[in-house]
Write an enzyme that holds these catalytic residues in place. Structure first.
Site, PDB file in Angstrom:
ATOM      1  N   TRP A 102     -11.103   2.240   0.687  1.00  0.00           N
ATOM      2  CA  TRP A 102      -9.705   2.063   0.283  1.00  0.00           C
ATOM      3  C   TRP A 102      -9.335   3.018  -0.840  1.00  0.00           C
ATOM      4  O   TRP A 102      -8.233   3.562  -0.873  1.00  0.00           O
ATOM      5  CB  TRP A 102      -9.422   0.607  -0.116  1.00  0.00           C
ATOM      6  CG  TRP A 102      -9.566  -0.335   1.029  1.00  0.00           C
ATOM      7  CD1 TRP A 102     -10.442  -1.378   1.131  1.00  0.00           C
ATOM      8  CD2 TRP A 102      -8.822  -0.333   2.269  1.00  0.00           C
ATOM      9  NE1 TRP A 102     -10.284  -2.009   2.342  1.00  0.00           N
ATOM     10  CE2 TRP A 102      -9.310  -1.393   3.053  1.00  0.00           C
ATOM     11  CE3 TRP A 102      -7.795   0.471   2.782  1.00  0.00           C
ATOM     12  CZ2 TRP A 102      -8.800  -1.673   4.333  1.00  0.00           C
ATOM     13  CZ3 TRP A 102      -7.294   0.198   4.045  1.00  0.00           C
ATOM     14  CH2 TRP A 102      -7.800  -0.868   4.806  1.00  0.00           C
ATOM     15  N   ASP A 169      -5.734  -1.353  -7.665  1.00  0.00           N
ATOM     16  CA  ASP A 169      -5.616  -2.031  -6.372  1.00  0.00           C
ATOM     17  C   ASP A 169      -6.502  -3.274  -6.436  1.00  0.00           C
ATOM     18  O   ASP A 169      -7.717  -3.174  -6.440  1.00  0.00           O
ATOM     19  CB  ASP A 169      -6.087  -1.071  -5.261  1.00  0.00           C
ATOM     20  CG  ASP A 169      -6.114  -1.738  -3.879  1.00  0.00           C
ATOM     21  OD1 ASP A 169      -5.794  -2.934  -3.775  1.00  0.00           O
ATOM     22  OD2 ASP A 169      -6.465  -1.044  -2.902  1.00  0.00           O
ATOM     23  N   LYS A 193      -5.555 -11.023   1.681  1.00  0.00           N
ATOM     24  CA  LYS A 193      -6.950 -11.263   1.330  1.00  0.00           C
ATOM     25  C   LYS A 193      -7.067 -12.557   0.516  1.00  0.00           C
ATOM     26  O   LYS A 193      -7.769 -13.464   0.887  1.00  0.00           O
ATOM     27  CB  LYS A 193      -7.533 -10.086   0.542  1.00  0.00           C
ATOM     28  CG  LYS A 193      -7.318  -8.710   1.177  1.00  0.00           C
ATOM     29  CD  LYS A 193      -8.295  -8.443   2.276  1.00  0.00           C
ATOM     30  CE  LYS A 193      -8.035  -7.217   3.134  1.00  0.00           C
ATOM     31  NZ  LYS A 193      -7.573  -5.993   2.516  1.00  0.00           N
TER      32      LYS A 193
HETATM   33  C1  LIG Z   1      -7.241  -4.525   2.852  1.00  0.00           C
HETATM   34  C2  LIG Z   1      -7.169  -3.615   1.694  1.00  0.00           C
HETATM   35  C3  LIG Z   1      -6.210  -2.585   1.623  1.00  0.00           C
HETATM   36  C4  LIG Z   1      -5.231  -2.304   2.735  1.00  0.00           C
HETATM   37  O1  LIG Z   1      -4.297  -3.292   2.816  1.00  0.00           O
HETATM   38  P1  LIG Z   1      -3.108  -3.232   3.893  1.00  0.00           P
HETATM   39  O2  LIG Z   1      -2.273  -4.376   3.454  1.00  0.00           O
HETATM   40  O3  LIG Z   1      -3.729  -3.393   5.242  1.00  0.00           O
HETATM   41  O4  LIG Z   1      -2.425  -1.928   3.758  1.00  0.00           O
HETATM   42  C5  LIG Z   1      -6.186  -1.804   0.489  1.00  0.00           C
HETATM   43  N1  LIG Z   1      -7.052  -2.004  -0.525  1.00  0.00           N
HETATM   44  C6  LIG Z   1      -7.978  -2.974  -0.494  1.00  0.00           C
HETATM   45  C7  LIG Z   1      -8.904  -3.144  -1.654  1.00  0.00           C
HETATM   46  C8  LIG Z   1      -8.071  -3.808   0.618  1.00  0.00           C
HETATM   47  O5  LIG Z   1      -8.998  -4.779   0.656  1.00  0.00           O
END
Ligand SMILES: *Cc1c(COP(=O)(O)O)cnc(C)c1O
Length: 352
Positions: A102, A169, A193
């Site tokens: 990511w 993030d 998540k």
């Molecule tokens: C799942 C995830 C993403 C991507 O998320 P989307 O909502 O599918 O764009 C980005 N960063 C992390 C750490 C993730 O676990």
């Protein structure tokens, strides 16, 4: 059969939240209308959005500290671009910590807008650790990191002190542990998540950092536009925001982040202890960087795969397959995962 949901995302939500969410689809707030068929500008819905945004700041301890919480669309993946659009000055520079798939995607998007330096990377070892003791280049507008690497099962335990804006993030561990969230200038997280269903992305941003890049930012990508419209610049994803609000309320009622962190530690310790003491399994992340949300492990003897998979299936354990890019197993044990499900997984591991 009772199922135990270890899916990495979209992922487990509290049962009581699912019940309330499903009620709202048929009859929201006793209006005899569905949440899905009323205006997002109706007072009943505006109250949902306000409450969701308020709960975010309350749970993170950021009320009255100049932050705004937004519920946007496009996933964390769009935030990879939006953060750069809003924070990377023309001719400026940003530094990124490369700790996983990511992070790498975030770096790729930011590079489209300007100068990006990699402060450190753990790619050399398949992202199985978190780099430490790295230097952040001078004159960096912001530093970007990924708090929890969902795919690789690593987590930043100690964040660096940086002389730049701090962007993170937190998609897969927001609301899971106590941090001084005021050290971050911008936090983003896809809801699916640890906060709600897919379809909305949380952004928590310190308002004073915005409007300084001299870029022309398209309206939908401009945080200031979304803040000025109270996260209702366009039609918001009404159902994901509602379910996120219910989940945040569930967390608050439980005692907030402090209370859930204790439970999360108990669950993670239980599972890692089993991985370390059971000769059939081996953890894939460096011990000191192990994630308390996504526990990655492999079988020491691949010929036992079929036997283990069958045991898991018979016990109702679902979603344990590792990410397609790394293989092995991954148990995602987010906030809503009950201790009992982790105990069930551990007892299945002991039966192999
Ligand atoms: C799942 C995830 C993403 C991507 O998320 P989307 O909502 O599918 O764009 C980005 N960063 C992390 C750490 C993730 O676990």
């Amino acid at each position: 059969m009772k199922m135990h949901n270890f899916s990495a995302g979209p992922s487990i939500l509290p049962q009581e939240v699912l019940k309330k969410a499903s009620d709202s689809v048929l009859n929201f707030n006793d209006l005899n209308l569905s949440l899905l068929e009323i205006s997002h500008r109706s007072p009943n819905y505006v109250a949902v959005m306000d409450k969701a945004r308020h709960l975010v700041l309350e749970l993170l301890g950021l009320e009255g500290k100049g932050y705004s919480a937004l519920f946007l669309q496009g996933g964390a993946s769009l935030e990879f671009l939006m953060t750069a659009y809003n924070l990377l000055p023309l001719n400026g520079k940003a530094a990124y910590l490369d700790t996983g798939a990511w992070s790498a995607k975030a770096i790729k998007e930011a590079k489209m807008l300007g100068n990006v330096e990699i402060a450190a990377s753990s790619k050399d070892k398949g992202y199985n650790y978190i780099p430490k003791n790295y230097k952040i280049p001078d004159n960096t507008a912001y530093f970007h990191c990924t708090s929890n690497n969902t795919i690789h099962g690593t987590q930043i335990k100690s964040f660096p002190e940086v002389d730049a804006l701090m962007v993170c993030d937190m998609s897969s561990d927001i609301f899971s542990r106590q941090l001084d969230f005021s050290k971050f200038d911008l936090i983003y997280a896809g809801a699916q998540k640890n906060m709600g269903p897919a379809g909305t992305t949380l952004v928590v941003v310190k308002e004073s950092i915005l409007g300084k890049t001299e870029r022309t930012i398209p309206s939908m990508l401009d945080y200031q536009v979304h803040i000025s419209k109270d996260s209702m610049f366009n039609t918001p994803p009404v159902f994901p925001v509602y379910v996120s609000m219910l989940t945040l309320q569930w967390l608050k009622d439980l005692g907030g982040i402090e209370a859930i962190e204790k439970i999360n530690n108990t669950k993670a310790d239980l599972l890692y202890n089993e991985i370390d003491s059971n000769q059939n399994f081996s953890g894939t992340a460096v011990k000191e960087d192990r994630s308390h949300m996504n526990v990655t492990f492999v079988l020491t003897d691949d010929s036992k795969k079929e036997a283990f998979d069958t045991l898991c299936k018979n016990a109702g354990l679902s979603g344990l397959k590792g990410h397609r890019s790394v293989g092995g197993y991954r148990a995602s044990i987010y906030n809503a995962m009950p201790l009992e499900s982790v105990q069930t997984l551990v007892s299945v591991m002991q039966q192999l």
